[in-house]
Design an enzyme around this catalytic site. Structure first.
Site, PDB file in Angstrom:
ATOM      1  N   SER A   1       0.821  -1.217   0.000  1.00 17.18           N
ATOM      2  CA  SER A   1       0.000   0.000   0.000  1.00 17.18           C
ATOM      3  C   SER A   1       0.849   1.259   0.000  1.00 17.18           C
ATOM      4  O   SER A   1       0.385   2.313  -0.447  1.00 17.18           O
ATOM      5  CB  SER A   1      -0.921   0.021   1.220  1.00 17.18           C
ATOM      6  OG  SER A   1      -0.156  -0.012   2.411  1.00 17.18           O
TER       7      SER A   1
ATOM      8  N   GLY B   1      -1.766  -4.344   1.362  1.00 20.15           N
ATOM      9  CA  GLY B   1      -1.828  -5.611   2.074  1.00 20.15           C
ATOM     10  C   GLY B   1      -0.841  -6.646   1.589  1.00 20.15           C
ATOM     11  O   GLY B   1      -0.611  -7.651   2.262  1.00 20.15           O
TER      12      GLY B   1
ATOM     13  N   ASN C   1       4.183  -5.972   5.593  1.00 18.68           N
ATOM     14  CA  ASN C   1       2.975  -6.765   5.864  1.00 18.68           C
ATOM     15  C   ASN C   1       3.264  -8.236   6.093  1.00 18.68           C
ATOM     16  O   ASN C   1       2.330  -9.038   6.207  1.00 18.68           O
ATOM     17  CB  ASN C   1       1.985  -6.664   4.687  1.00 18.68           C
ATOM     18  CG  ASN C   1       1.436  -5.270   4.519  1.00 18.68           C
ATOM     19  OD1 ASN C   1       1.194  -4.574   5.509  1.00 18.68           O
ATOM     20  ND2 ASN C   1       1.248  -4.842   3.285  1.00 18.68           N
TER      21      ASN C   1
ATOM     22  N   ASP D   1      -1.816   6.963  10.320  1.00 19.90           N
ATOM     23  CA  ASP D   1      -2.289   5.859  11.156  1.00 19.90           C
ATOM     24  C   ASP D   1      -1.081   5.095  11.698  1.00 19.90           C
ATOM     25  O   ASP D   1      -1.187   3.930  12.044  1.00 19.90           O
ATOM     26  CB  ASP D   1      -3.197   4.922  10.355  1.00 19.90           C
ATOM     27  CG  ASP D   1      -2.486   4.347   9.139  1.00 19.90           C
ATOM     28  OD1 ASP D   1      -1.346   4.755   8.862  1.00 19.90           O
ATOM     29  OD2 ASP D   1      -3.058   3.491   8.455  1.00 19.90           O
TER      30      ASP D   1
ATOM     31  N   HIS E   1       0.823   4.416   7.328  1.00 22.25           N
ATOM     32  CA  HIS E   1       0.715   4.977   5.984  1.00 22.25           C
ATOM     33  C   HIS E   1       1.102   6.450   5.962  1.00 22.25           C
ATOM     34  O   HIS E   1       0.844   7.185   6.907  1.00 22.25           O
ATOM     35  CB  HIS E   1      -0.707   4.809   5.447  1.00 22.25           C
ATOM     36  CG  HIS E   1      -1.090   3.371   5.255  1.00 22.25           C
ATOM     37  ND1 HIS E   1      -1.888   2.690   6.140  1.00 22.25           N
ATOM     38  CD2 HIS E   1      -0.752   2.484   4.288  1.00 22.25           C
ATOM     39  CE1 HIS E   1      -2.050   1.437   5.710  1.00 22.25           C
ATOM     40  NE2 HIS E   1      -1.366   1.285   4.591  1.00 22.25           N
TER      41      HIS E   1
END
Lengths: 305, 231
Positions: free
Chosen positions: B53, B80, B110, B198, B201
């Site tokens: 991402s 993801g 991830n 967050d 990101h």
């Protein structure tokens, strides 16, 4: 990115639990929850609180409202079952960096100083909007707060609202956009979860309005999740107005082309919106918020307590 | 097969090409992969970005248009994705019809449940695959960013992956490692939401900080005379 799914509750009655805030103050009656009241009261479902040396008594009544078949868009079971999509559940830290709780705690901290007129709450559809220009152009000027967290279900949003994210703020409009991540729940349950969130907001902020955004279609081509989201929207459309002054804004039609396809120009991964996709949503949403934020002189006087 | 490493790709899920299963029901991952394959048939990129991402979202902000579109870049990021997903995608069509001079690879954060060595080996499998399919391309491997608001095991894991990858890549003529962290971790150990909204990101301003040196490095690689380059 693994996430624990919310726990399913055991069989209980088919109720929607509403929090009714009843505040009595002498001499002038005012049903709003003011900053002087104990903010932690909102966190409890069943608690009576009297602020010690004050004439204000706030009673929160955990009230089970029996919902009849004709008014609840849920699957009819002769047994009694609580809607799992309406059970408040925090996200467990599976990955190891505690990001969800960090974001929640940050929102709670923001509530201490901020005086938003508009509160956005929901999942990544809400969260990502703040990263685009459209937020700065259209929603920051409305004094909006963004409490979106990617991946959130109705359960997670409900938990956050009940655990501090409404403390000390009194937005005049709340915008709710959540439900597309409720993979373990059916359409009726998801709609019921959104309804519960809306009812909770109405009970905590009785003088404010709520806008619920419809779940957008997802996936490049027609698929079961599109049908599910559309069903949620149909259920919401027919039941939300019973909660009070709640607006339902559904922009689904703007994204599906005549051949049934969604393009990457609107949703870069057939779920999340591009800048252009957000512009499509933001214009009507902004107009609606502007209307809702307009007050009559009487309302404005009453708000200046 | 990577005979010179302790772990064979068979033992390492992070180095075993694996497509993403459609659990949710809308087939989005495969649609994105198919779109990338068909994009690669029609376009002639000089630069290919591939990863998770952090790559995908980069395409959505103004900075892509300003810094990377002019370099004729394509973006094959999928949110993801872990190393095994990127490995599968690149081995199943996404490299088949293009010859970029530079491939920017940014993946690994991830890979939950994998050890730093497994993640490093996954990344190196991808580097090897790119070199097999695009013998004239240079692969620029980006370091994993720190994550989480406060110090936590994933930060340590990502830092260790970076150390391992940097050492392995140093031995290769067709690849290099770039640390793109401009210093997101402050002296008190925290990461700010103004940079990672967050705590994972990037915000647009943070992308600016990451991408300026990245852009310079890519430009330098593009300007190098390449051996046997087909233009």
């Amino acid at each position: 990115m693994g996430r624990n799914q919310p726990q399913r509750s055991g069989p209980t009655s088919q109720w929607i639990y509403c929090l009714l805030a009843i505040s009595r103050r002498s001499p002038s009656f005012d049903s709003r929850i003011t900053k002087e009241e104990n903010p932690s009261v909102r966190n409890s479902n069943i608690r009576s609180t009297t602020t010690p040396a004050s004439s204000i008594r706030l009673t929160l009544v955990h009230c089970a409202v029996y919902v009849t078949e004709s008014s609840l868009p849920s699957s009819r079971m002769s047994g009694e079952e609580q809607n799992p999509a309406a059970v408040p559940v925090p996200v467990q830290d599976v990955q190891g960096d505690g990001r969800w709780m960090s974001q929640h705690n940050r929102f709670v901290m923001e509530c201490k100083d901020a005086e938003p007129d508009v509160l956005f709450i929901g999942d990544s559809m809400v969260q990502l909007m703040q990263q685009y220009e459209v937020w700065r152009e259209l929603f920051s000027p409305l004094h909006a707060l963004n409490f979106g967290i990617g991946g959130d279900t109705t359960c997670n949003v409900l938990w956050r609202l009940q655990n501090g994210e409404l403390d000390n703020i009194r937005p005049r409009v709340s915008v709710v956009w959540v439900g597309t991540n409720n993979h373990e729940h059916n359409a009726e349950q998801v709609a019921g979860g959104i309804l519960t969130i809306t009812q909770y907001l109405r009970s905590c902020l009785p003088r404010s309005k709520v806008v619920v955004l419809g779940l957008l279609p997802r996936g490049e081509q027609p698929n079961p999740l599109r049908e599910k989201n559309a069903m949620v929207n149909r259920l919401l459309r027919s039941t939300l107005d019973r909660v009070g002054p709640v607006q339902f804004l559904d922009m689904s039609d703007a994204f599906v082309h005549s051949d049934g396809a969604i393009t990457a120009r609107d949703m870069f991964d057939y779920l999340h919106l591009t800048a252009s996709g957000y512009s499509t949503i933001a214009t009507p949403l902004h107009e609606l918020l502007m209307q809702l934020l307009e007050e009559t002189p009487q309302e404005r006087r009453a708000s200046l307590v | 097969m990577s005979n010179d490493r302790a772990m064979s790709s068979d033992d390492n899920p992070a180095a075993t090409p694996t497509p993403c299963q459609d659990i949710q029901g809308d087939g989005r991952w495969m649609c994105m992969h198919n779109r990338f394959v068909s994009d690669s048939k029609g376009k002639e990129p000089d630069v290919l970005f591939v990863g998770d991402s952090l790559v995908q979202l980069l395409h959505e902000f103004e900075i892509w248009r300003k810094l990377f579109s002019p370099l004729h870049a394509l973006n094959f990021g999928i949110g993801g994705d872990a190393t095994q997903h990127v490995l599968w995608r690149l081995g199943n069509g996404e490299l088949d019809h293009i010859s970029p001079k530079v491939v920017v690879l940014w993946v690994g954060t991830n890979n939950h449940g994998n050890s730093p060595h497994q993640i490093c080996d996954g990344i190196m499998e991808i580097v090897k695959l790119i070199n097999q399919k695009l013998p004239h391309a240079h692969t620029l491997v980006l370091g994993l960013l720190p994550r989480g608001k406060n110090p936590n095991p994933l930060r340590e894991r990502n830092a260790e992956v970076n150390e391992l990858v940097q050492a392995e890549v140093a031995a290769l003529p067709h690849a290099s490692f770039l640390n793109v962290d401009p210093g997101f971790v402050h002296s008190d150990g925290t990461i700010w939401h103004q940079d990672l909204y967050d705590y994972l990101h990037l915000t647009p301003p943070a992308y600016q900080k990451v991408c300026e040196p990245l852009h310079d490095r890519i430009k330098a690689l593009l300007d190098q005379p390449a051996e046997n380059q087909v233009s």
